[in-house]
Design a protein around this motif. Sequence first.
Motif, mmCIF file in Angstrom:
data_model
loop_
_atom_site.group_PDB
_atom_site.id
_atom_site.type_symbol
_atom_site.label_atom_id
_atom_site.label_comp_id
_atom_site.label_asym_id
_atom_site.label_seq_id
_atom_site.Cartn_x
_atom_site.Cartn_y
_atom_site.Cartn_z
ATOM 1 N N HIS A 119 15.256 4.147 -18.020
ATOM 2 C CA HIS A 119 15.785 3.196 -17.050
ATOM 3 C C HIS A 119 16.439 2.001 -17.751
ATOM 4 N N ASP A 157 12.217 -3.471 -12.499
ATOM 5 C CA ASP A 157 13.256 -2.871 -11.672
ATOM 6 C C ASP A 157 12.916 -1.419 -11.347
ATOM 7 N N LEU A 158 12.428 -0.682 -12.333
ATOM 8 C CA LEU A 158 12.044 0.710 -12.100
ATOM 9 C C LEU A 158 10.894 0.794 -11.101
ATOM 10 N N SER A 196 10.088 -1.356 -8.722
ATOM 11 C CA SER A 196 10.548 -1.685 -7.370
ATOM 12 C C SER A 196 11.432 -0.588 -6.802
ATOM 13 N N THR A 197 12.219 0.068 -7.645
ATOM 14 C CA THR A 197 13.054 1.173 -7.186
ATOM 15 C C THR A 197 12.189 2.353 -6.711
ATOM 16 N N ALA A 215 10.504 1.442 -3.444
ATOM 17 C CA ALA A 215 11.430 1.481 -2.301
ATOM 18 C C ALA A 215 11.722 2.917 -1.872
ATOM 19 N N GLU A 216 11.738 3.843 -2.818
ATOM 20 C CA GLU A 216 11.999 5.243 -2.488
ATOM 21 C C GLU A 216 10.830 5.853 -1.720
#
Length: 64
Positions: free
Chosen positions: A27, A52-53, A55-56, A59-60
Motif C-alpha cells: 500500500h 490509510d490501508l 481505513s480503506t 470502509a470496504e
Amino acid sequence: MKKTSEQKVEQPAPFTPGLTRAMVRQHAFEMFRDKLPEHPLTLQDWVLAEKDLASTLDAENMPK
C-alpha cells in the motif's frame, strides 16, 4: 530556512491487528509511487500508509 533530511528507516511492525508488513509495504509503494526510488520512505510515510490501508479496509467492510 530549516532543512529536514529524510532518513531511510526500516519498515516498522504494524500496530493495527490483522495487517501484515507485506500489506502495508504494498500500500505504501502504491501511495508513494512518485516519491520512490529517489527518496526513501520515512517513519511518517509508513504510519500514514498503515492508517490509510486500515481505513480503506474498514470502509470496504461497512454494511451498505
